[in-house]
Every structure is written in C-alpha cells, then in structure tokens.
Design a protein around this motif. Structure first.
Motif, short mmCIF file in Angstrom:
data_model
loop_
_atom_site.label_atom_id
_atom_site.label_comp_id
_atom_site.label_asym_id
_atom_site.label_seq_id
_atom_site.Cartn_x
_atom_site.Cartn_y
_atom_site.Cartn_z
N LYS A 122 -76.39 7.80 63.58
CA LYS A 122 -76.68 6.37 63.71
C LYS A 122 -77.13 5.71 62.42
CE LYS A 122 -77.85 6.93 68.52
NZ LYS A 122 -78.90 7.08 69.49
N ILE A 123 -77.26 6.48 61.35
CA ILE A 123 -77.71 5.92 60.08
C ILE A 123 -76.58 5.11 59.45
CG2 ILE A 123 -78.52 6.45 57.75
CD1 ILE A 123 -79.78 9.00 58.94
N VAL A 124 -76.89 3.88 59.09
CA VAL A 124 -75.93 2.99 58.43
C VAL A 124 -76.60 2.38 57.20
CG1 VAL A 124 -74.62 2.49 60.53
CG2 VAL A 124 -76.55 1.04 59.91
N SER A 125 -75.82 1.68 56.38
CA SER A 125 -76.34 1.22 55.09
C SER A 125 -77.14 -0.08 55.15
CB SER A 125 -75.20 1.07 54.10
OG SER A 125 -74.26 0.12 54.56
N ASP A 126 -76.90 -0.94 56.15
CA ASP A 126 -77.64 -2.21 56.18
C ASP A 126 -77.64 -2.78 57.60
OD1 ASP A 126 -75.12 -3.47 56.55
OD2 ASP A 126 -74.92 -3.87 54.41
N LEU A 127 -78.35 -3.90 57.76
CA LEU A 127 -78.50 -4.50 59.09
C LEU A 127 -77.17 -5.00 59.65
CD1 LEU A 127 -80.33 -5.35 61.40
CD2 LEU A 127 -80.80 -7.47 60.15
N ASP A 128 -76.33 -5.58 58.81
CA ASP A 128 -75.02 -6.06 59.29
C ASP A 128 -74.20 -4.90 59.86
OD1 ASP A 128 -75.49 -8.70 58.65
OD2 ASP A 128 -74.56 -8.55 56.67
N GLU A 129 -74.19 -3.79 59.16
CA GLU A 129 -73.46 -2.62 59.65
C GLU A 129 -74.09 -2.08 60.93
OE1 GLU A 129 -71.83 1.71 58.09
OE2 GLU A 129 -72.80 0.37 56.66
N ALA A 130 -75.41 -2.14 61.02
CA ALA A 130 -76.11 -1.68 62.22
C ALA A 130 -75.73 -2.52 63.43
CB ALA A 130 -77.61 -1.72 62.00
N MET A 131 -75.74 -3.84 63.26
CA MET A 131 -75.39 -4.71 64.38
C MET A 131 -73.91 -4.55 64.77
SD MET A 131 -78.26 -5.81 65.16
CE MET A 131 -77.81 -6.93 66.45
N SER A 132 -73.07 -4.37 63.79
CA SER A 132 -71.66 -4.11 64.06
C SER A 132 -71.51 -2.82 64.86
CB SER A 132 -70.87 -4.03 62.76
OG SER A 132 -69.53 -3.71 63.01
N ARG A 133 -72.27 -1.79 64.49
CA ARG A 133 -72.20 -0.52 65.20
C ARG A 133 -72.64 -0.70 66.65
NH1 ARG A 133 -74.24 4.20 66.83
NH2 ARG A 133 -73.22 6.09 66.10
N VAL A 134 -73.69 -1.47 66.86
CA VAL A 134 -74.17 -1.72 68.23
C VAL A 134 -73.09 -2.39 69.07
CG1 VAL A 134 -75.77 -3.10 69.62
CG2 VAL A 134 -76.63 -1.82 67.65
N TYR A 135 -72.54 -3.49 68.56
CA TYR A 135 -71.60 -4.29 69.36
C TYR A 135 -70.18 -3.72 69.40
CZ TYR A 135 -75.04 -7.91 70.09
OH TYR A 135 -76.14 -8.61 70.51
N ASP A 136 -69.72 -3.14 68.30
CA ASP A 136 -68.33 -2.71 68.22
C ASP A 136 -68.12 -1.25 68.57
OD1 ASP A 136 -67.80 -5.29 67.32
OD2 ASP A 136 -67.93 -4.71 65.20
N TYR A 137 -69.17 -0.43 68.50
CA TYR A 137 -69.02 1.00 68.78
C TYR A 137 -69.83 1.43 70.01
CZ TYR A 137 -69.20 6.04 68.33
OH TYR A 137 -69.12 7.38 68.61
N ALA A 138 -71.16 1.29 69.94
CA ALA A 138 -72.02 1.80 71.01
C ALA A 138 -71.86 1.02 72.32
CB ALA A 138 -73.48 1.79 70.57
N PHE A 139 -71.82 -0.31 72.23
CA PHE A 139 -71.71 -1.10 73.45
C PHE A 139 -70.45 -0.79 74.26
CE2 PHE A 139 -69.88 -4.92 75.45
CZ PHE A 139 -70.67 -4.93 76.59
N PRO A 140 -69.26 -0.73 73.67
CA PRO A 140 -68.08 -0.40 74.49
C PRO A 140 -68.19 0.96 75.17
CG PRO A 140 -67.38 -1.35 72.41
CD PRO A 140 -68.86 -1.11 72.31
N LEU A 141 -68.77 1.94 74.48
CA LEU A 141 -68.94 3.27 75.09
C LEU A 141 -69.93 3.21 76.25
CD1 LEU A 141 -69.05 5.46 71.87
CD2 LEU A 141 -67.19 5.33 73.54
N GLU A 142 -71.04 2.51 76.05
CA GLU A 142 -72.04 2.39 77.12
C GLU A 142 -71.51 1.57 78.29
OE1 GLU A 142 -75.32 2.38 79.59
OE2 GLU A 142 -74.64 3.79 78.06
N ASP A 143 -70.73 0.54 78.00
CA ASP A 143 -70.14 -0.27 79.06
C ASP A 143 -69.20 0.57 79.92
OD1 ASP A 143 -69.79 -2.89 80.32
OD2 ASP A 143 -67.74 -2.77 79.54
N ALA A 144 -68.38 1.38 79.28
CA ALA A 144 -67.47 2.27 80.03
C ALA A 144 -68.26 3.28 80.86
CB ALA A 144 -66.52 2.98 79.07
N ARG A 145 -69.35 3.82 80.28
CA ARG A 145 -70.18 4.77 81.01
C ARG A 145 -70.83 4.11 82.22
NH1 ARG A 145 -74.95 6.33 82.35
NH2 ARG A 145 -75.89 4.45 81.49
N ALA A 146 -71.36 2.91 82.05
CA ALA A 146 -72.01 2.20 83.15
C ALA A 146 -71.01 1.87 84.26
CB ALA A 146 -72.68 0.92 82.64
N GLN A 147 -69.81 1.49 83.88
CA GLN A 147 -68.79 1.19 84.89
C GLN A 147 -68.42 2.44 85.68
OE1 GLN A 147 -65.42 -1.37 83.80
NE2 GLN A 147 -66.56 -1.84 81.92
N ALA A 148 -68.25 3.56 84.97
CA ALA A 148 -67.89 4.82 85.64
C ALA A 148 -69.02 5.33 86.52
CB ALA A 148 -67.51 5.87 84.61
#
Length: 69
Positions: free
Chosen positions: A9-35
């Motif tokens: 989960k380590i990233v270089s800055d806040l922009d990359e962190a927020m991108s990781r949340v919305y573009d990577y982690a959220f879609p995976l969690e959304d799919a998990r919650a739906q299943a």
C-alpha cells in the motif's frame, strides 16, 4: 494508535494514494461486497494524518505481505 499496513500500500504521494483507493482498492472491495452481501460498497471514510503534534502517539507497523487491497 497502532496502524498495521501491508507494504503493497505504500505510494509516493497523496495523489497516488487517492488514486489507489478509488481506482484499485474500491473496485475490488465493491466486487467483494456484491459477492458476499449482494450490495455495492463505497469510499466512505478516508483518514489522512497531516502531522502529529505529540511525537510517539502513532506507530506504523509495516508488514511485508498482502493485507487487504
């Protein structure tokens, strides 16, 4: 406060962190919650620690294994 964080989960800055949340982690969690529950997830809470006035109140433990998304 003790935070236990996977090193993936380590990233270089806040922009990359927020991108990781919305573009990577959220879609995976959304799919998990739906299943698991049949409902969509959402990004509801984001904690940003800007600075700590009293040193030593926060400890971050980095774990070299995948924890969460």
């Amino acid at each position: 406060m003790i935070l236990v964080v996977g090193t993936q989960k380590i990233v270089s800055d806040l922009d990359e962190a927020m991108s990781r949340v919305y573009d990577y982690a959220f879609p995976l969690e959304d799919a998990r919650a739906q299943a698991e529950y049949g409902i969509h997830s959402a990004v509801n809470k984001v904690l940003i620690i800007n600075r700590e006035i009293t040193p030593g109140r926060i400890t971050v433990v980095l774990v070299d294994e995948v924890l969460g998304f």
